[in-house]
Scaffold this motif. Structure first.
Motif, PDB file in Angstrom:
ATOM      1  N   LEU A   6      39.646  32.412  42.922  1.00 48.47           N
ATOM      2  CA  LEU A   6      39.314  32.880  44.269  1.00 48.47           C
ATOM      3  C   LEU A   6      40.311  32.364  45.297  1.00 48.47           C
ATOM      4  O   LEU A   6      40.974  31.349  45.090  1.00 48.47           O
ATOM      5  N   SER A   7      40.367  33.043  46.406  1.00 45.50           N
ATOM      6  CA  SER A   7      41.226  32.594  47.502  1.00 45.50           C
ATOM      7  C   SER A   7      40.684  31.280  48.066  1.00 45.50           C
ATOM      8  O   SER A   7      39.521  30.916  47.842  1.00 45.50           O
ATOM      9  N   ALA A   9      39.950  30.650  51.117  1.00 50.45           N
ATOM     10  CA  ALA A   9      38.852  30.960  52.039  1.00 50.45           C
ATOM     11  C   ALA A   9      37.545  31.152  51.272  1.00 50.45           C
ATOM     12  O   ALA A   9      36.495  30.625  51.677  1.00 50.45           O
ATOM     13  N   ALA A  10      37.594  31.869  50.166  1.00 46.80           N
ATOM     14  CA  ALA A  10      36.389  32.092  49.357  1.00 46.80           C
ATOM     15  C   ALA A  10      35.886  30.776  48.767  1.00 46.80           C
ATOM     16  O   ALA A  10      34.676  30.521  48.748  1.00 46.80           O
ATOM     17  N   VAL A  83      29.916  36.045  48.804  1.00 47.42           N
ATOM     18  CA  VAL A  83      31.340  35.693  48.741  1.00 47.42           C
ATOM     19  C   VAL A  83      32.044  36.541  47.690  1.00 47.42           C
ATOM     20  O   VAL A  83      33.121  37.096  47.942  1.00 47.42           O
ATOM     21  N   TYR A  84      31.444  36.659  46.508  1.00 49.25           N
ATOM     22  CA  TYR A  84      32.074  37.461  45.460  1.00 49.25           C
ATOM     23  C   TYR A  84      32.185  38.925  45.868  1.00 49.25           C
ATOM     24  O   TYR A  84      33.183  39.574  45.581  1.00 49.25           O
ATOM     25  N   LYS A  86      32.433  40.140  48.995  1.00 49.08           N
ATOM     26  CA  LYS A  86      33.390  40.311  50.095  1.00 49.08           C
ATOM     27  C   LYS A  86      34.820  39.952  49.707  1.00 49.08           C
ATOM     28  O   LYS A  86      35.761  40.537  50.225  1.00 49.08           O
ATOM     29  N   HIS A  87      34.984  38.974  48.813  1.00 54.61           N
ATOM     30  CA  HIS A  87      36.328  38.468  48.526  1.00 54.61           C
ATOM     31  C   HIS A  87      36.893  38.888  47.176  1.00 54.61           C
ATOM     32  O   HIS A  87      38.087  38.712  46.938  1.00 54.61           O
ATOM     33  N   VAL A  88      36.059  39.420  46.304  1.00 51.75           N
ATOM     34  CA  VAL A  88      36.562  39.715  44.958  1.00 51.75           C
ATOM     35  C   VAL A  88      36.205  41.128  44.495  1.00 51.75           C
ATOM     36  O   VAL A  88      37.075  41.868  44.036  1.00 51.75           O
TER      37      VAL A  88
END
Length: 138
Positions: A6-7, A9-10, A83-84, A86-88
């Motif tokens: 993950l980034s 931020a994540a 989070v997953y 929105k970010h992945v």
């Protein structure tokens, strides 16, 4: 669960969710302790020590204590799922729903729980993800 893919931020959001879930757990346990203390001050007898018709407050505290890990785990699960998404995984609803079981297990095991994710919960998250994707116009 490994978050290295993950980034930053994540990962920060997940770390914050873990800290928040731990706080939920600790606050719940403090509430239980306070309830038990009040029960003792009211002269109630804890279950198992002797027969007493006056142990409702202890029983309520025990019931709440059983809920503490669930509250914390659910808080963590919900945060990591978002989070997953929105970010992945956005906009892939199918992959998102497939990964929910792993996220569920990880969050619940952190608080000593091990039970399968209910189908109703999975369905609600699928509905949520579909609405999110529709709102994004994806």
């Amino acid at each position: 669960m490994d978050y290295s893919d993950l980034s930053e931020a994540a990962r920060d959001l997940i770390e914050a969710a873990e800290l928040e879930a731990q706080s939920v757990f600790e606050i719940c346990k403090q509430d239980v302790s306070f309830q038990r203390q009040l029960a003792e001050e009211m002269g109630e007898v804890p279950p198992g020590e002797s027969y007493s018709p006056r142990r409702n407050a202890f029983e309520a505290a025990d019931a709440q204590a059983a809920e503490c890990p669930k509250r914390a785990a659910n808080s963590l699960f919900e945060s990591i799922a978002v989070v997953y998404w929105k970010h992945v995984l956005r906009p892939d609803v199918t992959t998102f729903v497939t990964n929910l079981e792993t996220i569920w297990q990880s969050a619940h095991q952190r608080f000593g729980l091990n039970f399968k994710m209910p189908e109703e919960v999975k369905r609600k998250w699928r509905v949520w993800a579909l609405r999110e994707r529709a709102a994004d116009g994806s």
